[in-house]
Scaffold this motif. Structure first.
Motif, PDB file in Angstrom:
ATOM      1  N   TYR A   1       0.858  -1.179   0.000  1.00 18.88           N
ATOM      2  CA  TYR A   1       0.000   0.000   0.000  1.00 18.88           C
ATOM      3  C   TYR A   1       0.896   1.231   0.000  1.00 18.88           C
ATOM      4  CZ  TYR A   1      -4.395  -2.498   0.721  1.00 18.88           C
ATOM      5  OH  TYR A   1      -5.503  -3.283   0.547  1.00 18.88           O
ATOM      6  N   THR A   2       0.779   2.034  -1.034  1.00 20.02           N
ATOM      7  CA  THR A   2       1.688   3.167  -1.197  1.00 20.02           C
ATOM      8  C   THR A   2       0.932   4.404  -1.639  1.00 20.02           C
ATOM      9  OG1 THR A   2       3.630   3.957  -2.420  1.00 20.02           O
ATOM     10  CG2 THR A   2       2.173   2.445  -3.579  1.00 20.02           C
ATOM     11  N   ARG A   3       1.424   5.563  -1.212  1.00 20.81           N
ATOM     12  CA  ARG A   3       0.870   6.830  -1.685  1.00 20.81           C
ATOM     13  C   ARG A   3       1.645   7.350  -2.893  1.00 20.81           C
ATOM     14  NH1 ARG A   3       0.088   7.290   3.974  1.00 20.81           N
ATOM     15  NH2 ARG A   3      -2.119   7.603   4.491  1.00 20.81           N
ATOM     16  N   ASP A   4       2.794   6.750  -3.185  1.00 14.49           N
ATOM     17  CA  ASP A   4       3.605   7.158  -4.330  1.00 14.49           C
ATOM     18  C   ASP A   4       3.781   5.941  -5.236  1.00 14.49           C
ATOM     19  OD1 ASP A   4       5.417   8.218  -6.157  1.00 14.49           O
ATOM     20  OD2 ASP A   4       6.444   9.397  -4.625  1.00 14.49           O
ATOM     21  N   ALA A   5       2.714   5.634  -5.977  1.00 17.03           N
ATOM     22  CA  ALA A   5       2.684   4.414  -6.772  1.00 17.03           C
ATOM     23  C   ALA A   5       3.779   4.388  -7.831  1.00 17.03           C
ATOM     24  CB  ALA A   5       1.312   4.250  -7.425  1.00 17.03           C
ATOM     25  N   ALA A   6       4.089   5.529  -8.429  1.00 18.93           N
ATOM     26  CA  ALA A   6       5.088   5.548  -9.501  1.00 18.93           C
ATOM     27  C   ALA A   6       6.448   5.092  -8.985  1.00 18.93           C
ATOM     28  CB  ALA A   6       5.184   6.947 -10.109  1.00 18.93           C
ATOM     29  N   LYS A   7       6.843   5.559  -7.808  1.00 22.39           N
ATOM     30  CA  LYS A   7       8.136   5.148  -7.255  1.00 22.39           C
ATOM     31  C   LYS A   7       8.145   3.670  -6.881  1.00 22.39           C
ATOM     32  CE  LYS A   7       9.595   9.665  -5.466  1.00 22.39           C
ATOM     33  NZ  LYS A   7       9.920  10.456  -4.245  1.00 22.39           N
ATOM     34  N   THR A   8       7.071   3.224  -6.267  1.00 19.59           N
ATOM     35  CA  THR A   8       6.984   1.816  -5.879  1.00 19.59           C
ATOM     36  C   THR A   8       6.988   0.918  -7.106  1.00 19.59           C
ATOM     37  OG1 THR A   8       5.852   2.291  -3.794  1.00 19.59           O
ATOM     38  CG2 THR A   8       5.490   0.108  -4.756  1.00 19.59           C
ATOM     39  N   ASP A   9       6.248   1.314  -8.141  1.00 21.51           N
ATOM     40  CA  ASP A   9       6.155   0.500  -9.356  1.00 21.51           C
ATOM     41  C   ASP A   9       7.495   0.378 -10.068  1.00 21.51           C
ATOM     42  OD1 ASP A   9       3.495   0.317  -8.803  1.00 21.51           O
ATOM     43  OD2 ASP A   9       2.824   1.655 -10.391  1.00 21.51           O
ATOM     44  N   ALA A  10       8.307   1.411  -9.999  1.00 20.99           N
ATOM     45  CA  ALA A  10       9.622   1.358 -10.640  1.00 20.99           C
ATOM     46  C   ALA A  10      10.617   0.571  -9.796  1.00 20.99           C
ATOM     47  CB  ALA A  10      10.141   2.775 -10.880  1.00 20.99           C
ATOM     48  N   PHE A  11      10.486   0.659  -8.481  1.00 23.67           N
ATOM     49  CA  PHE A  11      11.485   0.097  -7.577  1.00 23.67           C
ATOM     50  C   PHE A  11      11.460  -1.426  -7.516  1.00 23.67           C
ATOM     51  CE2 PHE A  11      12.498  -1.443  -3.293  1.00 23.67           C
ATOM     52  CZ  PHE A  11      13.806  -0.997  -3.147  1.00 23.67           C
ATOM     53  N   PHE A  12      10.329  -2.011  -7.195  1.00 22.39           N
ATOM     54  CA  PHE A  12      10.310  -3.458  -6.921  1.00 22.39           C
ATOM     55  C   PHE A  12      10.713  -4.317  -8.121  1.00 22.39           C
ATOM     56  CE2 PHE A  12       8.049  -2.122  -3.105  1.00 22.39           C
ATOM     57  CZ  PHE A  12       8.591  -2.982  -2.154  1.00 22.39           C
ATOM     58  N   PRO A  13      10.265  -4.013  -9.341  1.00 26.08           N
ATOM     59  CA  PRO A  13      10.722  -4.827 -10.481  1.00 26.08           C
ATOM     60  C   PRO A  13      12.191  -4.600 -10.826  1.00 26.08           C
ATOM     61  CG  PRO A  13       8.614  -3.786 -10.972  1.00 26.08           C
ATOM     62  CD  PRO A  13       9.162  -3.116  -9.748  1.00 26.08           C
ATOM     63  N   ALA A  14      12.781  -3.514 -10.326  1.00 27.06           N
ATOM     64  CA  ALA A  14      14.208  -3.284 -10.557  1.00 27.06           C
ATOM     65  C   ALA A  14      15.067  -4.070  -9.570  1.00 27.06           C
ATOM     66  CB  ALA A  14      14.527  -1.790 -10.453  1.00 27.06           C
ATOM     67  N   VAL A  15      14.527  -4.326  -8.383  1.00 28.04           N
ATOM     68  CA  VAL A  15      15.273  -5.060  -7.361  1.00 28.04           C
ATOM     69  C   VAL A  15      15.052  -6.563  -7.483  1.00 28.04           C
ATOM     70  CG1 VAL A  15      15.577  -5.365  -4.862  1.00 28.04           C
ATOM     71  CG2 VAL A  15      15.215  -3.072  -5.809  1.00 28.04           C
ATOM     72  N   PHE A  16      13.840  -6.953  -7.851  1.00 31.05           N
ATOM     73  CA  PHE A  16      13.491  -8.364  -7.985  1.00 31.05           C
ATOM     74  C   PHE A  16      13.009  -8.635  -9.422  1.00 31.05           C
ATOM     75  CE2 PHE A  16      12.717  -7.162  -3.549  1.00 31.05           C
ATOM     76  CZ  PHE A  16      13.570  -8.062  -2.910  1.00 31.05           C
ATOM     77  N   PRO A  17      13.095  -9.881  -9.891  1.00 32.90           N
ATOM     78  CA  PRO A  17      12.773 -10.181 -11.299  1.00 32.90           C
ATOM     79  C   PRO A  17      11.273 -10.283 -11.565  1.00 32.90           C
ATOM     80  CG  PRO A  17      13.455 -12.190 -10.196  1.00 32.90           C
ATOM     81  CD  PRO A  17      13.626 -11.086  -9.188  1.00 32.90           C
ATOM     82  N   TYR A  18      10.544  -9.234 -11.217  1.00 34.80           N
ATOM     83  CA  TYR A  18       9.090  -9.260 -11.342  1.00 34.80           C
ATOM     84  C   TYR A  18       8.634  -8.843 -12.737  1.00 34.80           C
ATOM     85  CZ  TYR A  18       8.844  -9.257  -6.170  1.00 34.80           C
ATOM     86  OH  TYR A  18       8.973  -9.538  -4.836  1.00 34.80           O
ATOM     87  N   GLY A  19       7.651  -9.559 -13.241  1.00 37.82           N
ATOM     88  CA  GLY A  19       6.836  -9.040 -14.313  1.00 37.82           C
ATOM     89  C   GLY A  19       5.682  -8.285 -13.686  1.00 37.82           C
ATOM     90  N   VAL A  20       5.101  -7.328 -14.419  1.00 33.85           N
ATOM     91  CA  VAL A  20       4.061  -6.480 -13.839  1.00 33.85           C
ATOM     92  C   VAL A  20       2.818  -6.510 -14.711  1.00 33.85           C
ATOM     93  CG1 VAL A  20       3.494  -4.172 -12.991  1.00 33.85           C
ATOM     94  CG2 VAL A  20       5.862  -4.967 -12.921  1.00 33.85           C
ATOM     95  N   GLN A  21       1.664  -6.680 -14.056  1.00 34.47           N
ATOM     96  CA  GLN A  21       0.374  -6.547 -14.716  1.00 34.47           C
ATOM     97  C   GLN A  21      -0.474  -5.568 -13.918  1.00 34.47           C
ATOM     98  OE1 GLN A  21      -0.769 -10.774 -14.694  1.00 34.47           O
ATOM     99  NE2 GLN A  21      -0.701 -10.734 -16.926  1.00 34.47           N
ATOM    100  N   ARG A  22      -1.394  -4.917 -14.607  1.00 30.38           N
ATOM    101  CA  ARG A  22      -2.315  -4.019 -13.920  1.00 30.38           C
ATOM    102  C   ARG A  22      -3.746  -4.470 -14.157  1.00 30.38           C
ATOM    103  NH1 ARG A  22      -4.716  -0.652 -17.640  1.00 30.38           N
ATOM    104  NH2 ARG A  22      -3.635  -0.465 -19.656  1.00 30.38           N
ATOM    105  N   VAL A  23      -4.606  -4.138 -13.201  1.00 28.93           N
ATOM    106  CA  VAL A  23      -6.029  -4.426 -13.345  1.00 28.93           C
ATOM    107  C   VAL A  23      -6.623  -3.445 -14.349  1.00 28.93           C
ATOM    108  CG1 VAL A  23      -8.262  -4.420 -12.177  1.00 28.93           C
ATOM    109  CG2 VAL A  23      -6.270  -5.398 -11.046  1.00 28.93           C
TER     110      VAL A  23
END
Length: 268
Positions: free
Chosen positions: A146-168
């Motif tokens: 849960y974040t108030r700064d979604a753009a920063k969170t969205d960029a950070f986690f896939p850069a640190v871990f090998p995540y693919g990202v999907q959105r609803v």
């Protein structure tokens, strides 16, 4: 023995000033039993569901003149190299708050904060392999950032871990899913006005229960507050709560589902 899946949730713990109160609360709400306090490790105490290790609680570390940190659940993401994870955290705008450090032969850890203010842990397992059970009553099931700064969170986690990202695919909800291959492992929700400004960004850890409404009744009897829900979803009936010491967590009954699965589209 196979190594950890990089970035998969592997463990959860929480700091409580009132350890006996936490044992009473989570023992009643989730049916946990507790092991002995490990005095060599700051009275770290494991919680068990049906004899399986599912989480831990620990008192805050002594501080000189400072107040104890607020109670909060911490989700640990797995890594085969905690030193490399620390470098990635720093390189991508995050902050390492503790570690990296070895915890005897149990494993190695760090505590970090993403650029949006979300605190999480990284665990490189040794003899402690993490959750011994998941998605059964009393055990971890899911987690959401849960974040108030979604753009920063969205960029950070896939850069640190090998995540693919999907959105609803919805105009009403800003929700994303971090995936490891075919497996969804972590959600991301933008915090709205329903969250009081004094609640910082956090990771909500979901624990499985047999009956969400009954578990809420037990929780509120002990002084917990309901933040949202209970509500039905395609994934189960769930609710978010604030425990008596101020830690946010969620409950879910994965057997009671309703509605259609949301459409997920790749993040462009």
């Amino acid at each position: 023995m196979a190594g950890p899946t990089e970035g998969a949730p592997i463990w959860a713990d929480a700091m409580f000033t009132d350890m006996e109160g936490a044992k009473t609360f989570y023992g009643d709400v989730l049916g946990w039993t507790f092991g002995e306090e490990a005095s060599d490790y700051g009275n770290y105490t494991q919680a068990y569901a049906d004899g399986k290790a599912v989480a831990a609680i620990v008192p805050p570390m002594p501080s000189e003149g400072g107040e104890a940190p607020p109670s909060a659940w911490c989700l640990y993401l797995s890594s085969s190299d905690v030193e490399a994870a620390a470098r990635k955290v720093r390189e991508n705008g995050g902050e390492v708050l503790m570690g990296p450090m070895a915890v005897d032969d149990f494993g190695s850890m760090l505590i970090a904060r993403d650029p949006g203010g979300v605190t999480f842990g990284v665990w490189q397992p040794g003899t402690h392999r993490g959750f011994e059970a998941q998605a059964v009553p009393g055990a971890y099931c899911w987690a959401e950032v849960y974040t108030r700064d979604a753009a920063k969170t969205d960029a950070f986690f896939p850069a640190v871990f090998p995540y693919g990202v999907q959105r609803v695919a919805s105009e009403e909800m800003d929700f994303k899913v971090f995936r490891l291959g075919d497996d969804a492992v972590l959600g991301r929700m933008r915090m709205g006005e329903e969250f009081p400004p004094d609640i910082p960004p956090f990771i909500s850890v979901y624990f499985t229960v047999e009956d969400v409404d009954a578990a809420i009744g037990r929780a509120t009897t002990h002084g917990a507050k309901v933040l949202y829900g209970p509500m039905d979803s395609p994934f189960g009936r769930f609710a978010g709560l604030l425990d008596p010491q101020g830690a946010v967590f969620s409950l879910i009954d994965v057997t009671r589902t309703a509605g259609e699965m949301p459409q997920l589209v790749p993040e462009s």
